[in-house]
Motif scaffolding. Structure first.
Motif, PDB file in Angstrom:
ATOM      1  N   TRP A  52       0.846  -1.196   0.000  1.00  0.00           N
ATOM      2  CA  TRP A  52       0.000   0.000   0.000  1.00  0.00           C
ATOM      3  C   TRP A  52       0.877   1.241   0.000  1.00  0.00           C
ATOM      4  O   TRP A  52       1.945   1.253   0.595  1.00  0.00           O
ATOM      5  CB  TRP A  52      -0.907   0.014   1.233  1.00  0.00           C
ATOM      6  N   GLN A  53       0.404   2.294  -0.654  1.00  0.00           N
ATOM      7  CA  GLN A  53       1.149   3.547  -0.736  1.00  0.00           C
ATOM      8  C   GLN A  53       0.216   4.703  -0.404  1.00  0.00           C
ATOM      9  O   GLN A  53      -0.906   4.755  -0.898  1.00  0.00           O
ATOM     10  CB  GLN A  53       1.712   3.722  -2.156  1.00  0.00           C
ATOM     11  N   THR A  55      -1.089   7.907  -1.183  1.00  0.00           N
ATOM     12  CA  THR A  55      -1.077   8.700  -2.406  1.00  0.00           C
ATOM     13  C   THR A  55      -1.562  10.130  -2.183  1.00  0.00           C
ATOM     14  O   THR A  55      -1.297  11.004  -2.998  1.00  0.00           O
ATOM     15  CB  THR A  55      -1.912   8.022  -3.507  1.00  0.00           C
ATOM     16  N   VAL A  70      -5.231   9.215   1.690  1.00  0.00           N
ATOM     17  CA  VAL A  70      -5.768   8.258   0.733  1.00  0.00           C
ATOM     18  C   VAL A  70      -4.637   7.293   0.420  1.00  0.00           C
ATOM     19  O   VAL A  70      -3.533   7.719   0.053  1.00  0.00           O
ATOM     20  CB  VAL A  70      -6.276   8.930  -0.564  1.00  0.00           C
ATOM     21  N   SER A  71      -4.911   6.004   0.587  1.00  0.00           N
ATOM     22  CA  SER A  71      -3.916   4.966   0.310  1.00  0.00           C
ATOM     23  C   SER A  71      -4.404   4.109  -0.848  1.00  0.00           C
ATOM     24  O   SER A  71      -5.596   3.811  -0.952  1.00  0.00           O
ATOM     25  CB  SER A  71      -3.722   4.058   1.532  1.00  0.00           C
ATOM     26  N   THR A  72      -3.460   3.722  -1.700  1.00  0.00           N
ATOM     27  CA  THR A  72      -3.760   2.840  -2.821  1.00  0.00           C
ATOM     28  C   THR A  72      -2.985   1.554  -2.623  1.00  0.00           C
ATOM     29  O   THR A  72      -1.804   1.573  -2.267  1.00  0.00           O
ATOM     30  CB  THR A  72      -3.376   3.505  -4.154  1.00  0.00           C
ATOM     31  N   GLY A  73      -3.683   0.428  -2.855  1.00  0.00           N
ATOM     32  CA  GLY A  73      -3.080  -0.877  -2.619  1.00  0.00           C
ATOM     33  C   GLY A  73      -3.189  -1.790  -3.820  1.00  0.00           C
ATOM     34  O   GLY A  73      -3.438  -1.336  -4.941  1.00  0.00           O
ATOM     35  N   GLY A  76      -5.432  -1.814  -7.302  1.00  0.00           N
ATOM     36  CA  GLY A  76      -6.088  -0.516  -7.313  1.00  0.00           C
ATOM     37  C   GLY A  76      -7.020  -0.261  -6.145  1.00  0.00           C
ATOM     38  O   GLY A  76      -7.771   0.718  -6.155  1.00  0.00           O
ATOM     39  N   ALA A  77      -6.991  -1.121  -5.131  1.00  0.00           N
ATOM     40  CA  ALA A  77      -7.823  -0.894  -3.948  1.00  0.00           C
ATOM     41  C   ALA A  77      -7.482   0.467  -3.351  1.00  0.00           C
ATOM     42  O   ALA A  77      -6.334   0.913  -3.423  1.00  0.00           O
ATOM     43  CB  ALA A  77      -7.585  -1.995  -2.917  1.00  0.00           C
ATOM     44  N   GLU A  78      -8.478   1.123  -2.778  1.00  0.00           N
ATOM     45  CA  GLU A  78      -8.248   2.444  -2.212  1.00  0.00           C
ATOM     46  C   GLU A  78      -8.909   2.550  -0.840  1.00  0.00           C
ATOM     47  O   GLU A  78      -9.993   2.028  -0.623  1.00  0.00           O
ATOM     48  CB  GLU A  78      -8.832   3.508  -3.146  1.00  0.00           C
ATOM     49  N   ALA A  80      -9.636   5.610   2.135  1.00  0.00           N
ATOM     50  CA  ALA A  80      -9.558   7.033   2.432  1.00  0.00           C
ATOM     51  C   ALA A  80     -10.039   7.270   3.857  1.00  0.00           C
ATOM     52  O   ALA A  80     -11.032   6.685   4.296  1.00  0.00           O
ATOM     53  CB  ALA A  80     -10.409   7.830   1.447  1.00  0.00           C
TER      54      ALA A  80
END
Length: 164
Positions: A52-53, A55, A70-73, A76-78, A80
């Protein structure tokens, strides 16, 4: 409930019907841990589970100031989340609300206390949710694994920041 992720050094314990208490000790002084918990440039380097990053990372570090992550994994999972700071006492205490986009309603009040002894900082995070349903949903989620992995990443960052 006690964390099955003992290797992470994270301990998670239920508190009453709406609370969770997370504890972890870091081999770093409290000012450095506090900075890593509150400064966007540092948060982007460790926040979240492996894969996860962070973003989006906005932090207005003052009482009444807002924050938003907001993290993206994987795939493309997100995720917030956002909230407001109630108390900011560097380097020992933060009190803030936390609201996840996936929660239909409600929020958590999160208190983070840092206690440094001999260059090691014990972190205690107490989250009190607005309902037992939200707390139970958090317990069922992969939060504990994700927090454990994130705090492992934080420990690595703190180690790197202390190297000459």
């Amino acid at each position: 409930m006690t964390s099955p992720h003992a290797g992470h050094g994270l301990r998670v314990v239920a508190s009453g019907s709406t609370g969770l208490v997370l504890t972890r000790t870091f081999a770093a002084p409290a000012p450095l841990v506090f900075a890593a918990l509150t400064e966007p440039d540092l948060l982007r380097r460790w926040h979240g589970a492996r894969g996860w990053q962070l973003t989006a990372c906005e932090v207005d570090l003052r009482p009444g100031g807002a924050w938003r992550f907001v993290s993206t994994g994987p795939a493309g999972a997100e995720m917030a989340l956002h909230g407001l700071f109630h108390e900011v006492e560097p380097p020992v205490r933060l009190v803030q609300t936390e609201i996840h986009r996936d929660w239909a309603e409600g929020e958590a009040l999160v208190t983070t206390v840092l206690d440094e002894v001999d260059g090691r900082t014990a972190m205690t995070v107490t989250a009190t949710y607005s309902s037992a349903e939200i707390r139970d949903a958090v317990v069922r989620s992969p939060m504990e694994r994700g927090a454990g992995e994130g705090y492992d990443r934080l420990a690595t960052l703190l180690h790197e920041r202390q190297q000459p």
